[in-house]
Design a protein around this motif. Structure first.
Motif, PDB file in Angstrom:
ATOM      1  N   ALA A 169      45.768  43.508  42.161  1.00 27.95           N
ATOM      2  CA  ALA A 169      47.130  43.778  42.617  1.00 27.95           C
ATOM      3  C   ALA A 169      47.929  42.514  42.908  1.00 27.95           C
ATOM      4  O   ALA A 169      49.128  42.439  42.610  1.00 27.95           O
ATOM      5  CB  ALA A 169      47.100  44.673  43.854  1.00 27.95           C
ATOM      6  N   ALA A 170      47.308  41.503  43.498  1.00 23.13           N
ATOM      7  CA  ALA A 170      48.023  40.274  43.840  1.00 23.13           C
ATOM      8  C   ALA A 170      48.050  39.282  42.680  1.00 23.13           C
ATOM      9  O   ALA A 170      48.419  38.125  42.859  1.00 23.13           O
ATOM     10  CB  ALA A 170      47.399  39.624  45.073  1.00 23.13           C
ATOM     11  N   ASP A 171      47.653  39.745  41.492  1.00 18.80           N
ATOM     12  CA  ASP A 171      47.677  38.945  40.270  1.00 18.80           C
ATOM     13  C   ASP A 171      46.852  37.662  40.392  1.00 18.80           C
ATOM     14  O   ASP A 171      47.340  36.557  40.122  1.00 18.80           O
ATOM     15  CB  ASP A 171      49.122  38.604  39.894  1.00 18.80           C
ATOM     16  N   PRO A 172      45.581  37.775  40.799  1.00 12.64           N
ATOM     17  CA  PRO A 172      44.751  36.576  40.947  1.00 12.64           C
ATOM     18  C   PRO A 172      44.312  36.049  39.585  1.00 12.64           C
ATOM     19  O   PRO A 172      44.146  36.824  38.642  1.00 12.64           O
ATOM     20  CB  PRO A 172      43.548  37.087  41.740  1.00 12.64           C
ATOM     21  N   PRO A 173      44.104  34.743  39.463  1.00 12.95           N
ATOM     22  CA  PRO A 173      43.601  34.207  38.195  1.00 12.95           C
ATOM     23  C   PRO A 173      42.127  34.497  37.976  1.00 12.95           C
ATOM     24  O   PRO A 173      41.648  34.481  36.844  1.00 12.95           O
ATOM     25  CB  PRO A 173      43.844  32.699  38.332  1.00 12.95           C
ATOM     26  N   VAL A 174      41.387  34.783  39.079  1.00  5.93           N
ATOM     27  CA  VAL A 174      39.937  34.983  39.015  1.00  5.93           C
ATOM     28  C   VAL A 174      39.592  36.349  39.576  1.00  5.93           C
ATOM     29  O   VAL A 174      40.118  36.761  40.619  1.00  5.93           O
ATOM     30  CB  VAL A 174      39.195  33.881  39.808  1.00  5.93           C
ATOM     31  N   LEU A 175      38.691  37.050  38.877  1.00  9.84           N
ATOM     32  CA  LEU A 175      38.212  38.355  39.332  1.00  9.84           C
ATOM     33  C   LEU A 175      36.693  38.316  39.391  1.00  9.84           C
ATOM     34  O   LEU A 175      36.032  38.048  38.385  1.00  9.84           O
ATOM     35  CB  LEU A 175      38.680  39.447  38.366  1.00  9.84           C
ATOM     36  N   LEU A 176      36.137  38.564  40.584  1.00  5.18           N
ATOM     37  CA  LEU A 176      34.694  38.632  40.780  1.00  5.18           C
ATOM     38  C   LEU A 176      34.281  40.100  40.861  1.00  5.18           C
ATOM     39  O   LEU A 176      34.896  40.877  41.597  1.00  5.18           O
ATOM     40  CB  LEU A 176      34.277  37.906  42.059  1.00  5.18           C
ATOM     41  N   MET A 177      33.233  40.482  40.135  1.00  4.18           N
ATOM     42  CA  MET A 177      32.819  41.879  40.071  1.00  4.18           C
ATOM     43  C   MET A 177      31.308  41.961  40.284  1.00  4.18           C
ATOM     44  O   MET A 177      30.529  41.455  39.474  1.00  4.18           O
ATOM     45  CB  MET A 177      33.216  42.501  38.730  1.00  4.18           C
ATOM     46  N   ASP A 178      30.909  42.584  41.396  1.00  5.61           N
ATOM     47  CA  ASP A 178      29.496  42.653  41.769  1.00  5.61           C
ATOM     48  C   ASP A 178      28.951  44.054  41.502  1.00  5.61           C
ATOM     49  O   ASP A 178      29.121  44.968  42.302  1.00  5.61           O
ATOM     50  CB  ASP A 178      29.335  42.298  43.253  1.00  5.61           C
ATOM     51  N   GLU A 179      28.318  44.230  40.334  1.00  6.09           N
ATOM     52  CA  GLU A 179      27.792  45.515  39.879  1.00  6.09           C
ATOM     53  C   GLU A 179      28.786  46.652  40.134  1.00  6.09           C
ATOM     54  O   GLU A 179      28.452  47.668  40.759  1.00  6.09           O
ATOM     55  CB  GLU A 179      26.449  45.806  40.558  1.00  6.09           C
ATOM     56  N   PRO A 180      30.028  46.517  39.660  1.00  8.36           N
ATOM     57  CA  PRO A 180      31.073  47.473  40.032  1.00  8.36           C
ATOM     58  C   PRO A 180      30.862  48.871  39.465  1.00  8.36           C
ATOM     59  O   PRO A 180      31.401  49.832  40.011  1.00  8.36           O
ATOM     60  CB  PRO A 180      32.341  46.841  39.450  1.00  8.36           C
ATOM     61  N   PHE A 181      30.093  49.001  38.379  1.00  5.63           N
ATOM     62  CA  PHE A 181      29.940  50.308  37.747  1.00  5.63           C
ATOM     63  C   PHE A 181      28.535  50.872  37.927  1.00  5.63           C
ATOM     64  O   PHE A 181      28.135  51.816  37.244  1.00  5.63           O
ATOM     65  CB  PHE A 181      30.268  50.219  36.250  1.00  5.63           C
ATOM     66  N   GLY A 182      27.780  50.307  38.846  1.00  4.06           N
ATOM     67  CA  GLY A 182      26.382  50.691  38.990  1.00  4.06           C
ATOM     68  C   GLY A 182      26.157  52.036  39.639  1.00  4.06           C
ATOM     69  O   GLY A 182      25.063  52.586  39.547  1.00  4.06           O
ATOM     70  N   ALA A 183      27.187  52.618  40.300  1.00  2.00           N
ATOM     71  CA  ALA A 183      26.977  53.854  41.056  1.00  2.00           C
ATOM     72  C   ALA A 183      27.575  55.082  40.382  1.00  2.00           C
ATOM     73  O   ALA A 183      27.678  56.126  41.009  1.00  2.00           O
ATOM     74  CB  ALA A 183      27.590  53.701  42.452  1.00  2.00           C
ATOM     75  N   VAL A 184      27.963  54.957  39.107  1.00  2.00           N
ATOM     76  CA  VAL A 184      28.558  56.100  38.415  1.00  2.00           C
ATOM     77  C   VAL A 184      27.650  56.548  37.269  1.00  2.00           C
ATOM     78  O   VAL A 184      26.739  55.828  36.863  1.00  2.00           O
ATOM     79  CB  VAL A 184      29.971  55.751  37.864  1.00  2.00           C
ATOM     80  N   ASP A 185      27.918  57.748  36.744  1.00  2.00           N
ATOM     81  CA  ASP A 185      27.078  58.286  35.686  1.00  2.00           C
ATOM     82  C   ASP A 185      27.276  57.489  34.393  1.00  2.00           C
ATOM     83  O   ASP A 185      28.288  56.802  34.223  1.00  2.00           O
ATOM     84  CB  ASP A 185      27.413  59.756  35.448  1.00  2.00           C
ATOM     85  N   PRO A 186      26.318  57.581  33.442  1.00  2.00           N
ATOM     86  CA  PRO A 186      26.368  56.737  32.240  1.00  2.00           C
ATOM     87  C   PRO A 186      27.635  56.903  31.405  1.00  2.00           C
ATOM     88  O   PRO A 186      28.169  55.913  30.893  1.00  2.00           O
ATOM     89  CB  PRO A 186      25.119  57.169  31.454  1.00  2.00           C
TER      90      PRO A 186
END
Length: 424
Positions: A169-186
């Motif tokens: 939302a704040a338009d950052p140049p860097v995005l860190l993602m820590d297992e963001p999709f690990g808790a959803v179905d395949p």
């Protein structure tokens, strides 16, 4: 002039380089560091994936970049600026962060969650409101439908989309993602991965992504860092290079069996022939649907819902059983893929749906075409043949190398002088 309370759209930021130099984390009482002397450079606009066994330090390394975990030693530079000693709160407001299970605040609406960091940065209210609308549209959620909902009213996949929207939302140049999709179905996970690939193609952020799933790493990463214990780098290279030439047995263990088939994760649906297919609308009169079938010269059409999304496959014989309504006729579309989906995703969808084809969709699930099993299987055969050719060339090279080595050893065992004396 902009209206009162609004601002003109600011130009979007693009990715920034990340340099880690000797990054180390040692916890009190531990006999060895959790992360030991990590040095790497990540290019601006690049997606780099950290993959490794549980407890190897990949999430700790990620969290040191935005100083959620303070490093014990080493330096962090973002866009050439040393941020190691910067105020950590100020630093985090310039870096997007998305985690598993979204991390949304349950007492806030979707709009309030997304607006959180822009408000902290004291953006004008009009700009914040516009940004919330833009972010929801960007991640494929209708602002009118979702802005006032609470996280408990969303599916897991929708929550993760909102989590990504908040991180950006704040338009950052860097995005860190820590297992963001690990808790959803395949299936949802595949679609979220496709959405991230699409977003990255539009936004060109620098993304550092942590996962334990090597197939996910292959699919989304420009480069993959395979990490041993203490985040020691076993190999840092492109997915193609790691699949075809793993650095050692440890990396080979991550690649696992079926490396050739894993290469299906490197080819996108958009890279093969996506063809059009006869379509009708769910509210079209039955006589028009029948006419469409006759003019198309096929036994089947794809029925689209009111938003232009794939809804049902309808065969010619189904129309006689409609009894004036499509409600009970045809076969529901169980799965779709986007152009950013991999051939592996598409092949799984085709085999699951059992129709011999899968519908391809774009923004908000709108229909764009189909890809059939014949096209997919031809691509599989081409990849396998390329692997066989590469293996044959590699084997020929090894044999030539062994032959040259044997010849050199024989030459060394019989110096020219010795051969001359023996002949004399």
């Amino acid at each position: 002039m902009p209206e009162s309370g609004t601002t003109e759209a600011a130009p979007r930021s693009v990715g920034a380089t990340i340099e880690l130099e000797g990054l180390t984390k040692r916890y009190p009482g531990s006999d060895r560091p959790a992360v030991d002397d990590v040095t790497m450079e990540i290019g601006a606009g690049e997606t780099v994936v950290f993959v490794g066994p549980s407890g190897c330090g990949k999430s700790t390394t990620l969290k040191m970049i935005n100083r959620l975990i303070e490093p014990t030693g080493g330096r962090i530079r973002i866009g050439g600026e040393d941020v190691t000693d910067m105020d950590p709160v100020k630093l985090r407001r310039t870096i997007g962060y998305a985690i598993q299970a979204s991390g949304l605040f349950p007492h806030m609406t979707v709009a309030q969650n997304i607006a959180l960091v822009p408000k902290m940065l004291r953006w004008p209210s009009g700009r914040v409101r516009d940004r919330v609308e833009e972010m929801l549209d960007l991640v494929g959620l209708d602002p009118d439908e979702f802005r006032d909902r609470y996280p408990r009213q969303l599916s897991g996949g929708q929550q993760q989309r909102v989590g990504v929207a908040r991180a950006l939302a704040a338009d950052p140049p860097v995005l860190l993602m820590d297992e963001p999709f690990g808790a959803v179905d395949p299936i949802t996970r595949d679609h979220l991965q496709d959405e991230l690939i699409r977003l990255q193609r539009e936004l060109h952020k620098t993304i550092v992504f942590v996962t334990h799933d090597f197939d996910e790493a292959i699919k989304i990463g420009d480069r993959i860092a395979v990490l041993r214990e203490q985040s020691h780098i076993a190999q840092f290279d492109t997915p193609e290079a790691i699949l075809t030439n793993p650095a050692d047995d440890f990396v080979s263990g991550f690649v696992g069996a079926g490396a050739a088939l894993k290469r299906l994760n490197l080819t996108r649906v958009g890279d093969v022939a996506v063809t059009d297919y006869p379509t009708v609308g769910v509210d079209d009169p039955l006589d028009e649907i029948s006419a469409r079938l006759r003019s198309a010269g096929t036994d089947e059409v794809l029925v689209l819902d009111k938003r232009g999304r794939p809804y049902k496959w309808l065969r010619r014989g189904d129309i006689a059983r409609t009894q004036g309504s499509l409600a009970r006729a045809g076969v529901l579309v169980h799965d779709t893929v986007t152009r950013d989906a991999t051939l592996r995703d598409a092949l799984e969808a085709v085999l699951t749906d059992n129709t011999g084809r899968v519908a391809v969709t774009g923004r908000r699930g709108a229909y764009e075409g189909v890809v059939d099993v014949e096209t997919l299987m031809n691509s599989v055969h081409e990849l396998l043949e390329a692997d066989r050719l590469e293996a044959r060339e590699s084997q020929a090279g090894l044999e030539e190398q062994r032959s040259a080595q044997t010849h050199a050893e024989q030459e060394g065992a019989h110096p020219p002088g010795d051969r001359g004396e023996a002949q004399a």
